[in-house]
Design a protein around this motif. Structure first.
Motif, PDB file in Angstrom:
ATOM      1  N   GLU A 174     -27.529  38.766  41.106  1.00  0.00           N
ATOM      2  CA  GLU A 174     -26.281  37.869  40.737  1.00  0.00           C
ATOM      3  C   GLU A 174     -26.729  36.691  40.174  1.00  0.00           C
ATOM      4  O   GLU A 174     -27.865  36.188  40.597  1.00  0.00           O
ATOM      5  N   GLU A 175     -26.039  35.852  39.588  1.00  0.00           N
ATOM      6  CA  GLU A 175     -26.322  34.668  39.081  1.00  0.00           C
ATOM      7  C   GLU A 175     -25.599  33.628  39.596  1.00  0.00           C
ATOM      8  O   GLU A 175     -24.191  33.707  39.858  1.00  0.00           O
ATOM      9  N   TYR A 176     -25.894  32.382  39.959  1.00  0.00           N
ATOM     10  CA  TYR A 176     -24.977  31.416  40.350  1.00  0.00           C
ATOM     11  C   TYR A 176     -24.930  29.984  39.556  1.00  0.00           C
ATOM     12  O   TYR A 176     -25.965  29.731  39.039  1.00  0.00           O
ATOM     13  N   ASP A 177     -23.503  29.752  39.483  1.00  0.00           N
ATOM     14  CA  ASP A 177     -23.354  28.402  38.997  1.00  0.00           C
ATOM     15  C   ASP A 177     -23.749  27.158  39.745  1.00  0.00           C
ATOM     16  O   ASP A 177     -23.014  27.114  40.735  1.00  0.00           O
ATOM     17  N   ILE A 178     -24.744  26.532  39.514  1.00  0.00           N
ATOM     18  CA  ILE A 178     -25.244  25.610  40.584  1.00  0.00           C
ATOM     19  C   ILE A 178     -24.966  23.958  40.179  1.00  0.00           C
ATOM     20  O   ILE A 178     -25.016  23.538  38.953  1.00  0.00           O
ATOM     21  N   GLY A 179     -24.193  23.268  41.210  1.00  0.00           N
ATOM     22  CA  GLY A 179     -24.309  22.011  40.992  1.00  0.00           C
ATOM     23  C   GLY A 179     -25.470  21.363  41.824  1.00  0.00           C
ATOM     24  O   GLY A 179     -25.681  21.868  42.843  1.00  0.00           O
ATOM     25  N   HIS A 180     -25.866  20.215  41.554  1.00  0.00           N
ATOM     26  CA  HIS A 180     -27.273  19.554  42.140  1.00  0.00           C
ATOM     27  C   HIS A 180     -26.930  18.009  42.152  1.00  0.00           C
ATOM     28  O   HIS A 180     -26.676  17.382  41.299  1.00  0.00           O
ATOM     29  N   ILE A 181     -27.457  17.621  43.523  1.00  0.00           N
ATOM     30  CA  ILE A 181     -27.330  16.222  43.667  1.00  0.00           C
ATOM     31  C   ILE A 181     -28.914  15.868  44.391  1.00  0.00           C
ATOM     32  O   ILE A 181     -29.237  16.637  45.480  1.00  0.00           O
ATOM     33  N   LEU A 182     -29.426  14.994  43.779  1.00  0.00           N
ATOM     34  CA  LEU A 182     -30.721  14.494  44.421  1.00  0.00           C
ATOM     35  C   LEU A 182     -30.710  13.141  44.929  1.00  0.00           C
ATOM     36  O   LEU A 182     -30.340  12.130  44.310  1.00  0.00           O
ATOM     37  N   ILE A 269     -29.049  18.718  47.395  1.00  0.00           N
ATOM     38  CA  ILE A 269     -27.858  18.971  47.747  1.00  0.00           C
ATOM     39  C   ILE A 269     -27.153  20.062  46.770  1.00  0.00           C
ATOM     40  O   ILE A 269     -27.206  19.528  45.580  1.00  0.00           O
ATOM     41  N   ILE A 270     -26.819  21.179  47.071  1.00  0.00           N
ATOM     42  CA  ILE A 270     -26.603  22.230  46.187  1.00  0.00           C
ATOM     43  C   ILE A 270     -25.239  22.642  46.428  1.00  0.00           C
ATOM     44  O   ILE A 270     -24.949  22.898  47.444  1.00  0.00           O
ATOM     45  N   LYS A 271     -24.320  22.907  45.460  1.00  0.00           N
ATOM     46  CA  LYS A 271     -23.037  23.413  45.420  1.00  0.00           C
ATOM     47  C   LYS A 271     -23.039  24.670  44.621  1.00  0.00           C
ATOM     48  O   LYS A 271     -23.275  24.638  43.578  1.00  0.00           O
ATOM     49  N   VAL A 272     -22.752  25.898  45.293  1.00  0.00           N
ATOM     50  CA  VAL A 272     -22.348  27.139  44.597  1.00  0.00           C
ATOM     51  C   VAL A 272     -21.182  27.099  44.175  1.00  0.00           C
ATOM     52  O   VAL A 272     -20.015  27.425  44.599  1.00  0.00           O
ATOM     53  N   GLN A 273     -21.187  26.779  42.698  1.00  0.00           N
ATOM     54  CA  GLN A 273     -19.717  26.672  42.175  1.00  0.00           C
ATOM     55  C   GLN A 273     -18.984  27.876  41.598  1.00  0.00           C
ATOM     56  O   GLN A 273     -17.508  27.919  41.631  1.00  0.00           O
ATOM     57  N   ASP A 274     -19.674  28.898  41.577  1.00  0.00           N
ATOM     58  CA  ASP A 274     -19.309  30.171  41.110  1.00  0.00           C
ATOM     59  C   ASP A 274     -20.414  31.310  41.213  1.00  0.00           C
ATOM     60  O   ASP A 274     -21.719  30.837  41.219  1.00  0.00           O
ATOM     61  N   VAL A 275     -19.909  32.344  41.510  1.00  0.00           N
ATOM     62  CA  VAL A 275     -21.072  33.649  41.601  1.00  0.00           C
ATOM     63  C   VAL A 275     -20.389  34.837  40.612  1.00  0.00           C
ATOM     64  O   VAL A 275     -19.379  34.938  40.579  1.00  0.00           O
TER      65      VAL A 275
END
Length: 431
Positions: A174-182, A269-275
């Motif tokens: 699978e591939e993950y559409d990632i949002g990232h906050i540092l 902090i990661i958000k999985v926005q789509d798979v």
């Protein structure tokens, strides 16, 4: 007078008329120093205006101007460091190379450079300023590539291990559409500073779990390189992510909030926005040959281009032999002795301008001269085929995944080291 006072009171005002009694009109203002360079208020305002315009078009809410200003200043600091590094390396992007990039960008949008210009000017921006921004982006990419590539080593054993993992995953990886906050932590952070960063990270997760928009929170809170893009990293396979992310994200469902994950940089902090299932396509391979001429102090850009144009004319007329010309004139050491030939290759491994030109040709057709970062080329397409997945293709893909992962990790480390070694001073906006 110290540097701060000197810069903030110098050169950047003018009067509306010649009268000595006329009040000065502020044209621009220095708001920061990066080594020997400066950051201007107008540069910050331009970035903020662009982000606001994009947000308005997308119907997206933004944080306060002060938060946007902090993010814009941070971006300009990093850009200034990159451009200074490029100057030390002697790296310059020529007008012809810039025009080639703009033409490719316009082509992707189904238009020409003239169409692109109308679009940019229609939005109220200067096309010349836009050109220079793209030049800086290309420069930044090349500086990063040149500086980070040499820090990366991939062993055959690493490739073998990844191939085994890929075999067990099969084609359903699978591939993950990632949002990232540092939420960053200074290298010499105290225990209190670390605790404060952890508290802020927990608060971000709380806001996200309460339904706050991820992009807006990222712009407000993140110290990551993609903060002004709302922290969007795009689709990545597990094997392409930094190891810290991969272990936490694997198996997560769409909408999952992951973290905070602690690294040397801070809390992530990661958000999985789509798979999605890995997109599997048949591989197109091409066989080609080319001639490369590199401009220099002795050989101008125009001379290199016209030289190749002459070769192409002679080749089409049948009065010259491609292989002989390549052996005599090509400056690509990997192919010149073979008459300029490349064996069957996945064209996506080539730089975009080379790939796009090659795929636009019919079999045996010879291109017009075109520019890449390596110099001026002409290329001939010798053959095209749809290839089955071979062991070599799998190995190349595994190597590419490992490279992408290490490149992301090393890029961050390199930029952090460069920032720590620099003299950066940001002045209050009201001074």
């Amino acid at each position: 007078m110290n540097l701060k006072k000197l810069l903030t009171s110098a050169v950047l005002s003018a009067s509306l008329c010649q009268s000595v009694m006329a009040a000065p009109v502020e044209i621009d203002k220095v708001i920061g120093v990066v080594n020997q360079g400066v950051i201007l208020k107008s540069e910050v305002d331009t970035i903020i205006d662009r982000v606001k315009k994009q947000a308005q078009e997308q119907g997206q809410q933004l944080p306060k101007d002060e938060t946007l200003r902090v993010q814009a200043v941070e971006r300009l600091v990093n850009q200034a460091l990159m451009m200074q590094m490029a100057e030390r390396m002697g790296l310059q992007i020529s007008d012809s190379q810039l025009d080639q990039t703009l033409a490719n960008m316009a082509k992707e949008q189904g238009g020409t450079i003239a169409d692109l210009r109308r679009t940019i000017e229609g939005s109220g921006e200067s096309f010349q300023a836009y050109r220079e921004e793209i030049r800086k982006e290309i420069t930044t990419q090349q500086v990063t590539r040149a500086s980070v590539d040499r820090r990366i080593y991939i062993s055959e054993q690493e490739v073998d291990n990844l191939l085994k993992i890929m075999e067990t995953q099969g084609q359903s990886a699978e591939e993950y559409d990632i949002g990232h906050i540092l939420i960053d932590i200074p290298n010499d952070a105290t225990a209190d500073e670390i605790a404060d960063a952890k508290t802020r990270a927990d608060k971000v997760i709380e806001l996200l779990n309460d339904g706050q928009e991820f992009k807006r929170i990222a712009i407000s809170s993140s110290s990551g390189s993609k903060a002004l893009e709302g922290g969007q990293l795009g689709y990545m396979g597990i094997n392409e992510m930094p190891s810290l992310f991969a272990e936490a994200v694997k198996g997560q469902k769409k909408g999952a909030i992951v973290g905070p994950l602690r690294s040397g940089a801070g809390f992530h902090i990661i958000k999985v926005q789509d798979v999605r299932g890995l997109q599997v396509v048949e591989t197109t391979e091409v066989r080609s040959r080319h001639i490369l001429i590199k401009p220099s102090i002795i050989l101008s850009e125009e001379k290199a281009r016209s030289m190749l144009a002459g070769f192409a004319k002679d080749l089409r007329a049948g009065t010259a032999d491609f292989g002989e010309l390549a052996k005599e004139y090509s400056e690509d050491p990997g192919s010149a002795l073979k008459g300029g030939e490349y064996d069957w290759t996945d064209p996506t491994t080539y730089v975009p301008a080379f790939k796009d030109t090659l795929l636009s040709l019919k079999e045996n057709e010879i291109s017009e001269p075109f520019r890449t970062q390596f110099g001026w080329h002409i290329v001939q397409l010798l053959g095209k085929r749809v290839a089955d997945k071979t062991e070599l293709a799998k190995r190349n893909r595994a190597h590419g995944m490992l490279f992408n992962r290490k490149f992301k990790e090393e890029s961050f480390n390199w930029q952090q080291e460069m920032r720590e070694q620099a003299h950066v001073e940001i002045f209050p906006i009201d001074q």
